[in-house]
Design an enzyme around this catalytic site. Sequence first.
Site, PDB file in Angstrom:
ATOM      1  N   ARG A  27       0.825  -1.211   0.000  1.00 58.50           N
ATOM      2  CA  ARG A  27       0.000   0.000   0.000  1.00 58.50           C
ATOM      3  C   ARG A  27       0.864   1.268   0.000  1.00 58.50           C
ATOM      4  NH1 ARG A  27      -5.326  -1.139   2.022  1.00 58.50           N
ATOM      5  NH2 ARG A  27      -5.520   0.914   2.931  1.00 58.50           N
ATOM      6  N   ASN A  97      -5.686   5.478  10.194  1.00 61.01           N
ATOM      7  CA  ASN A  97      -5.539   5.837   8.770  1.00 61.01           C
ATOM      8  C   ASN A  97      -6.509   6.963   8.490  1.00 61.01           C
ATOM      9  OD1 ASN A  97      -3.998   3.579   8.623  1.00 61.01           O
ATOM     10  ND2 ASN A  97      -5.367   2.430   7.283  1.00 61.01           N
ATOM     11  N   GLY A  98      -6.140   7.880   7.598  1.00 65.32           N
ATOM     12  CA  GLY A  98      -7.045   8.974   7.245  1.00 65.32           C
ATOM     13  C   GLY A  98      -6.512  10.289   7.762  1.00 65.32           C
ATOM     14  N   GLU A 481      -1.134   6.930 -20.459  1.00 70.66           N
ATOM     15  CA  GLU A 481      -0.906   5.834 -19.512  1.00 70.66           C
ATOM     16  C   GLU A 481       0.553   5.356 -19.584  1.00 70.66           C
ATOM     17  OE1 GLU A 481      -2.303   4.749 -17.043  1.00 70.66           O
ATOM     18  OE2 GLU A 481      -1.586   2.727 -16.724  1.00 70.66           O
ATOM     19  N   GLU A 488       6.236   7.110 -13.096  1.00 73.63           N
ATOM     20  CA  GLU A 488       5.909   6.579 -11.769  1.00 73.63           C
ATOM     21  C   GLU A 488       6.975   5.618 -11.244  1.00 73.63           C
ATOM     22  OE1 GLU A 488       2.345   4.251 -12.040  1.00 73.63           O
ATOM     23  OE2 GLU A 488       1.842   4.566  -9.943  1.00 73.63           O
ATOM     24  N   LYS A 603      -0.291   2.696  -2.861  1.00 72.42           N
ATOM     25  CA  LYS A 603      -1.194   1.921  -3.713  1.00 72.42           C
ATOM     26  C   LYS A 603      -2.622   2.404  -3.574  1.00 72.42           C
ATOM     27  CE  LYS A 603      -2.368  -1.304  -6.520  1.00 72.42           C
ATOM     28  NZ  LYS A 603      -2.051  -1.020  -7.936  1.00 72.42           N
TER      29      LYS A 603
HETATM   30  O1  M6R Z   1      -7.455   2.751  -6.811  1.00 72.39           O
HETATM   31  P1  M6R Z   1      -7.670   3.777  -7.878  1.00 72.39           P
HETATM   32  O2  M6R Z   1      -7.796   3.176  -9.237  1.00 72.39           O
HETATM   33  O3  M6R Z   1      -8.813   4.695  -7.571  1.00 72.39           O
HETATM   34  O4  M6R Z   1      -6.348   4.658  -7.867  1.00 72.39           O
HETATM   35  C1  M6R Z   1      -6.239   5.812  -8.660  1.00 72.39           C
HETATM   36  C2  M6R Z   1      -4.794   6.217  -8.829  1.00 72.39           C
HETATM   37  O5  M6R Z   1      -4.225   6.531  -7.599  1.00 72.39           O
HETATM   38  C3  M6R Z   1      -3.970   5.087  -9.476  1.00 72.39           C
HETATM   39  O6  M6R Z   1      -4.537   4.664 -10.675  1.00 72.39           O
HETATM   40  C4  M6R Z   1      -2.525   5.551  -9.735  1.00 72.39           C
HETATM   41  O7  M6R Z   1      -2.512   6.541 -10.707  1.00 72.39           O
HETATM   42  C5  M6R Z   1      -1.677   4.344 -10.162  1.00 72.39           C
HETATM   43  N1  M6R Z   1      -0.679   4.090  -9.163  1.00 72.39           N
HETATM   44  C6  M6R Z   1      -0.968   4.530 -11.446  1.00 72.39           C
HETATM   45  O8  M6R Z   1      -0.243   3.396 -11.795  1.00 72.39           O
END
Ligand code: M6R
Length: 608
Positions: A27, A97-98, A481, A488, A603
């Site tokens: 995470r 968390n939060g 993408e 990233e 994550k």
């Molecule tokens: O869990 P989610 O799909 O809502 O997350 C959205 C973004 O944080 C996520 O797609 C992020 O951009 C990825 N780590 C990219 O690879």
Amino acid sequence: MCGIVGAVAQRNVVPILLQGLQRLEYRGYDSAGLVVVHDKQLQRARSTGRVADLTLKSADISGHLGIAHTRWATHGVPSERNAHPHMSNASIAVVHNGIIENYEELRTRLTAQGYVFTSDTDTEVIAHLVHSHYKNGATLLAATQASLAELVGAYAIGVVAADNPAQLICSRKGSPLLLGVGKHENFIASDMSALLAVTKNVVYLEEGDVAEIGLDAYKVFDARGKPVTRPVQISELTNDSVELGEYKHYMLKEIFEQPQALANTLEAVCNSQSLIPGIFGAEASAAFAKIDSILILACGTSHNSGLVARNWLEEIAGIPCNVEIASEYRYRTSVSNPNTLIVTISQSGETADTLAALNHAKAVGHAHTLAICNVPESAIIRQSSLRFLTRAGPEIGVASTKAFTTQLAGLFLLTLVLAKLRGKLSQQQEQQHLHDLRHLPSAVQAVLKLEPAIKKLAENFANKHHALFLGRGLHYPIALEGALKLKEISYIHAEAYPAGELKHGPLALVDKDMPVIAVAPNDTLLEKLKSNLQEVRARGGELFVFADANTKIQSSEGVHVMQMPEHAGFLSPILHTIPLQLLAYYVALQKGTDVDKPRNLAKSVTVE
Ligand code: M6R
């Protein structure tokens, strides 16, 4: 983002807590800690390193009740003093968390009452608040409930008291938390992967729930304090699905899982002879009949899948579609149309921005909401009236791969269902699309065979600091993408442009040190794209082109062409994603970065 594990058992819980934290490492975190209750004392260990360091630090600690945490810094730098659990007067310990939005005001008040703060976190106010009620004679449950009533913000928490050796209190509002039910032992965790070694029985807490957990029983209370029953479910998650197996990284494993993930996601459809709205929920037929437009809300990779879908929805189903970054939409004054279908896309189903955007959409009058998500029982799934579960399996690598391509599969199905309902799809077209979808997993498998060639190609990027990605139409979001994946995990600065925009600015950046990666399907925009590529070559830019068969784009000096299979029509974006994922992966390997846990990222982004 932050992860929580807690346990009350007849055995030493420290190994359970540490194993749980290890499972939550994906995470994203920058420090970790745990507390156990032992002989009416709180024993705490914290570390700014990995969970492995915490394991060393907690070697002398044991107890039958404990809470543990991986922290992703929001308030206060990553440091041992800011790591959770936070304690009050050696009596109360809390993991959280939060974000507590009113923590400054609470901190001022608690300081005036004599509480001493030892961290910069918002969490520490919770520990002192609980203590302030507990010391006056409230039970731990009542003290926690009274404290929660004073908090503004999002939280999942676990609370223990030194003099209460077999009781764990927890609550969630806006951040995920679940209970694991065992035999004479019970657990809490941010997600089920943390508990797979100890139980498969799971209770998903609802928004605002507070639970009192003991060795043999647990009680759940709703946000108003009323006792409630939440069903015990059997988790389908297996150990294999969260283990690396033969792979070096989760990202590579997940890239190679895409044929199976797509087959699973498309299973219901591919086994039937026609498309039915019911795949989006029992009320989908009635809802789809009322809608006249679509608004897609998502973040990051999930937003990119929405951008692909806009092209499909408008071209195939003839329905107007907008796509917005969730964190922008939620704060924008927009004109709402009650006949718009709100589609949220999220791998985790817990992304705070997307969740808030969904709630904002509902608050401004949108009744029709559809979640496309990979996690059953996630907040986004539960708070939407319609749902489509991508069946990618757990995605551990921070860089989203199989979640993206399965989202695209789900969005393509949505397009076809809406096209059919709107009379835009003949029976023959429907059968052709179903045929293409059935073929999709093996088409992806064929693209994966490019791996050795892409690994070699990646060597060209070892010394690069910037990269440009180009695509057009349906494939511009794939360029986005590709750029997101590269930046990233390899930390190379990468941007994506619709190729036609090049001459309106970014062409100024092109020289021999700027690699330009182009997505070149054999579609109607091919000739336009070829002209754009000439513009790059004329300025000495080095081209890396992923070209479908029959595009007649050949390798030459400064032009590296990677041959893709035949053009896959509307499903082509899914195939063209695969080589860009592999490219990012192998460039990151060249650079020696932490592929599965890139710096500063998490994550599951459960804070704003
Ligand atoms: O869990 P989610 O799909 O809502 O997350 C959205 C973004 O944080 C996520 O797609 C992020 O951009 C990825 N780590 C990219 O690879």
